[in-house]
Motif scaffolding. Structure first.
Motif, PDB file in Angstrom:
ATOM      1  N   ARG A 176       4.043  21.451 -22.338  1.00  0.00           N
ATOM      2  CA  ARG A 176       4.614  20.111 -22.464  1.00  0.00           C
ATOM      3  C   ARG A 176       6.128  20.130 -22.327  1.00  0.00           C
ATOM      4  N   ALA A 177       6.757  21.237 -22.731  1.00  0.00           N
ATOM      5  CA  ALA A 177       8.213  21.326 -22.666  1.00  0.00           C
ATOM      6  C   ALA A 177       8.721  21.748 -21.298  1.00  0.00           C
ATOM      7  N   HIS A 178       8.003  22.644 -20.630  1.00  0.00           N
ATOM      8  CA  HIS A 178       8.536  23.250 -19.406  1.00  0.00           C
ATOM      9  C   HIS A 178       7.773  22.853 -18.137  1.00  0.00           C
ATOM     10  N   ALA A 179       6.637  22.191 -18.284  1.00  0.00           N
ATOM     11  CA  ALA A 179       5.903  21.677 -17.113  1.00  0.00           C
ATOM     12  C   ALA A 179       5.323  20.312 -17.483  1.00  0.00           C
ATOM     13  N   PRO A 180       6.184  19.377 -17.871  1.00  0.00           N
ATOM     14  CA  PRO A 180       5.707  18.121 -18.455  1.00  0.00           C
ATOM     15  C   PRO A 180       4.943  17.220 -17.495  1.00  0.00           C
ATOM     16  N   THR A 181       5.078  17.431 -16.197  1.00  0.00           N
ATOM     17  CA  THR A 181       4.379  16.550 -15.245  1.00  0.00           C
ATOM     18  C   THR A 181       2.994  17.059 -14.879  1.00  0.00           C
ATOM     19  N   ILE A 182       2.627  18.274 -15.314  1.00  0.00           N
ATOM     20  CA  ILE A 182       1.326  18.838 -14.954  1.00  0.00           C
ATOM     21  C   ILE A 182       0.307  18.505 -16.043  1.00  0.00           C
ATOM     22  N   PRO A 183      -0.839  17.915 -15.684  1.00  0.00           N
ATOM     23  CA  PRO A 183      -1.890  17.681 -16.671  1.00  0.00           C
ATOM     24  C   PRO A 183      -2.374  18.985 -17.277  1.00  0.00           C
ATOM     25  N   ILE A 184      -2.792  18.915 -18.543  1.00  0.00           N
ATOM     26  CA  ILE A 184      -3.291  20.091 -19.244  1.00  0.00           C
ATOM     27  C   ILE A 184      -4.787  19.930 -19.479  1.00  0.00           C
ATOM     28  N   HIS A 185      -5.562  20.927 -19.048  1.00  0.00           N
ATOM     29  CA  HIS A 185      -7.000  20.975 -19.293  1.00  0.00           C
ATOM     30  C   HIS A 185      -7.264  22.030 -20.360  1.00  0.00           C
ATOM     31  N   LEU A 186      -8.073  21.684 -21.329  1.00  0.00           N
ATOM     32  CA  LEU A 186      -8.348  22.606 -22.419  1.00  0.00           C
ATOM     33  C   LEU A 186      -9.492  23.536 -22.050  1.00  0.00           C
ATOM     34  N   SER A 187      -9.266  24.834 -22.205  1.00  0.00           N
ATOM     35  CA  SER A 187     -10.250  25.846 -21.858  1.00  0.00           C
ATOM     36  C   SER A 187     -11.421  25.843 -22.842  1.00  0.00           C
ATOM     37  N   THR A 188     -12.555  26.340 -22.377  1.00  0.00           N
ATOM     38  CA  THR A 188     -13.706  26.518 -23.269  1.00  0.00           C
ATOM     39  C   THR A 188     -13.386  27.468 -24.415  1.00  0.00           C
ATOM     40  N   GLN A 189     -12.357  28.319 -24.245  1.00  0.00           N
ATOM     41  CA  GLN A 189     -11.949  29.246 -25.300  1.00  0.00           C
ATOM     42  C   GLN A 189     -11.494  28.519 -26.567  1.00  0.00           C
ATOM     43  N   ALA A 190     -11.166  27.232 -26.447  1.00  0.00           N
ATOM     44  CA  ALA A 190     -10.704  26.485 -27.620  1.00  0.00           C
ATOM     45  C   ALA A 190     -11.866  26.022 -28.496  1.00  0.00           C
ATOM     46  N   ASN A 191     -13.106  26.253 -28.065  1.00  0.00           N
ATOM     47  CA  ASN A 191     -14.288  25.995 -28.896  1.00  0.00           C
ATOM     48  C   ASN A 191     -14.436  24.536 -29.317  1.00  0.00           C
ATOM     49  N   THR A 192     -14.295  23.631 -28.391  1.00  0.00           N
ATOM     50  CA  THR A 192     -14.409  22.210 -28.727  1.00  0.00           C
ATOM     51  C   THR A 192     -15.874  21.811 -28.830  1.00  0.00           C
ATOM     52  N   THR A 193     -16.310  21.442 -30.040  1.00  0.00           N
ATOM     53  CA  THR A 193     -17.730  21.224 -30.280  1.00  0.00           C
ATOM     54  C   THR A 193     -18.060  19.854 -30.871  1.00  0.00           C
ATOM     55  N   ASN A 194     -17.062  18.968 -31.018  1.00  0.00           N
ATOM     56  CA  ASN A 194     -17.359  17.660 -31.602  1.00  0.00           C
ATOM     57  C   ASN A 194     -16.345  16.623 -31.134  1.00  0.00           C
ATOM     58  N   ALA A 195     -16.675  15.351 -31.339  1.00  0.00           N
ATOM     59  CA  ALA A 195     -15.854  14.252 -30.833  1.00  0.00           C
ATOM     60  C   ALA A 195     -14.507  14.157 -31.540  1.00  0.00           C
ATOM     61  N   LEU A 196     -14.442  14.513 -32.831  1.00  0.00           N
ATOM     62  CA  LEU A 196     -13.163  14.467 -33.528  1.00  0.00           C
ATOM     63  C   LEU A 196     -12.196  15.517 -32.990  1.00  0.00           C
ATOM     64  N   SER A 197     -12.720  16.684 -32.631  1.00  0.00           N
ATOM     65  CA  SER A 197     -11.868  17.700 -32.001  1.00  0.00           C
ATOM     66  C   SER A 197     -11.356  17.204 -30.652  1.00  0.00           C
ATOM     67  N   VAL A 198     -12.223  16.536 -29.921  1.00  0.00           N
ATOM     68  CA  VAL A 198     -11.806  15.952 -28.640  1.00  0.00           C
ATOM     69  C   VAL A 198     -10.655  14.976 -28.863  1.00  0.00           C
TER      70      VAL A 198
END
Length: 442
Positions: free
Chosen positions: A122-144
């Motif tokens: 966000r600080a050094h490439a602010p114009t590039i969208p960020i996609h969250l990797s499966t490594q972040a273990n997102t398993t529910n809507a509140l985490s989303v």
């Protein structure tokens, strides 16, 4: 098992997410990136020489990343760069300049898992969208929701989710969602494994996994050193950790109906036969459903494409708990399935008439130059793969080296030329049946 697509769900999601889902393919080199686009990928994800969880892939230099970004944009495609290592303190000094470079070459998204790296993005490439990797273990809507509030634009959901959990998350959130539909699966939760780090001092969480979970193991009793007992009665030992490969081709109709924005294929370290075959199979499935969802069925030729690449026995992962897919052990006597291999790659084709041809009936054929990847013998049948799903067969009765000398055998890493009675294109992938007892490339 037949699983019905719910029209109400499809209609509901069609209003909120009208675009066709993106097919996202892996690429471990610039050539593989080109092949993925040729065979139908909408986007490709790649890694640089650092900060990527596939350190053993060829990966991209900075100049190659720039070339891949230009190629993507000239082709109307997208390029995503993985920066999904779990950063150590020493990484924090060099990451900013790398992220700034990725912004300069205008890559389309960064795939990230580490919260600290997200702050740097966000600080050094602010114009590039960020996609969250499966490594972040997102398993529910509140985490989303949490990750959305951190500026994340797309989330690759954890592979451990069931179809009902994915449905629920999709219904309760509006952010872009992405799921894996094909490829190797890690035995550890969302890939967070320490086995390689302990056994080989190479951390899977920093891109250095040596895959010890897929080695063959035997049992040793403490007071009987040197006496090795097979865990299963088999001369190959037992692959006690080994999970099957994920394959959701048969479920694409159901998955398409949910309104998932992107379907991802695993395999930055896989070969070009895998890449071309898997991408074109899922490309055909997505397009067929999109054109006529009510009459969609998965075709046999798509399934055969996936069977013709080297793979472990397929499963549906944890998508359908009632299938108990991961509880069915692999066949230790045959941990890999491989019926076909990569014969070669088309490099060039020439004018219809070859000046040195000794066969008059072939004067109207197109002469093709092929880089050989497996041992080829006269009389073999080659299969030329096309992005639209066609496969053209050609029995190789005559071929020459680049000096126009007729050959009967061609070895890997050589060039040959021969006539074919159909149109070909550069970087076209050619496969053939796996010769018995060979160890050809994938």
């Amino acid at each position: 098992m037949n699983r019905c697509v719910q029209p109400t769900m499809r209609q509901k999601r069609a209003q909120a997410s009208p675009g066709k889902p993106e097919l996202l393919a892996p690429a471990g080199s610039l050539e593989k990136c080109k092949i993925a686009y040729l065979y139908g990928a909408d986007a490709v994800y790649v890694g640089g020489k650092e900060y990527s969880l596939r350190a053993f892939a060829t990966n991209f230099t900075r100049d190659e990343l720039a070339a891949a970004s230009r190629l993507a944009h000239e082709s109307g495609k997208k390029l995503y760069v993985t920066v999904n290592t779990f950063a150590r303190q020493s990484d924090l000094e060099s990451l900013p300049s790398y992220l700034q470079y990725l912004q300069e070459i205008q890559v389309d998204a960064l795939i990230v898992s580490d919260p600290g790296v997200i702050l740097l993005c966000r600080a050094h490439a602010p114009t590039i969208p960020i996609h969250l990797s499966t490594q972040a273990n997102t398993t529910n809507a509140l985490s989303v929701l949490f990750w959305k509030n951190q500026g994340i634009s797309r989330i690759n959901l954890a592979r451990e989710l069931s179809i009902d959990e994915i449905k629920s998350i999709r219904t309760e959130t509006s952010i872009e969602l992405e799921i894996f539909v094909h490829g190797a699966m890690c035995v550890s939760y969302s890939g967070r494994c320490l086995l390689s780090a302990f056994l080989n001092d190479r951390s899977a969480n920093r891109g250095l996994c040596t895959q010890p979970c897929r080695w063959s193991y035997r049992l040793v009793e403490e007071k009987r050193p040197g006496q090795y007992f097979p865990i299963a009665e088999d001369t190959h030992g037992s692959y006690i950790f080994n999970s099957k490969d994920l394959c959701l081709l048969q479920e694409m109709g159901l998955l398409m109906s949910l309104g998932i924005e992107a379907f991802k294929i695993e395999g930055r370290m896989k070969g070009v036969l895998y890449l071309a075959s898997v991408v074109r199979a899922y490309r055909q499935a997505i397009d067929a459903y999109w054109q006529d969802p009510d009459s969609y069925t998965a075709k046999e030729e798509w399934r055969l494409d996936l069977e013709h690449v080297s793979h472990r026995p397929y499963s549906k992962g944890l998508l359908f708990p009632e299938d108990h897919a991961l509880h069915q052990g692999s066949d230790e006597s045959n941990p890999y399935c491989q019926t076909h291999t990569l014969a070669g790659i088309v490099r060039e084709h020439s004018l219809p008439q070859h000046p040195l041809s000794i066969y008059p009936e072939e004067e109207q054929s197109l002469w093709v130059r092929v880089e050989v990847r497996s041992r080829i013998v006269a009389g073999m049948t080659l299969e030329f793969l096309y992005p639209d799903g066609r496969t053209m067969e050609h029995t190789l009765n005559y071929f020459e080296d680049l000096a126009a000398t007729p050959l009967r055998v061609a070895q890997p890493n050589t060039m040959i030329t021969f006539p074919v009675p159909f149109t070909v294109f550069p970087l076209q992938v050619i496969r053939m049946e796996q010769p018995a007892g060979s160890s050809a490339q994938k």
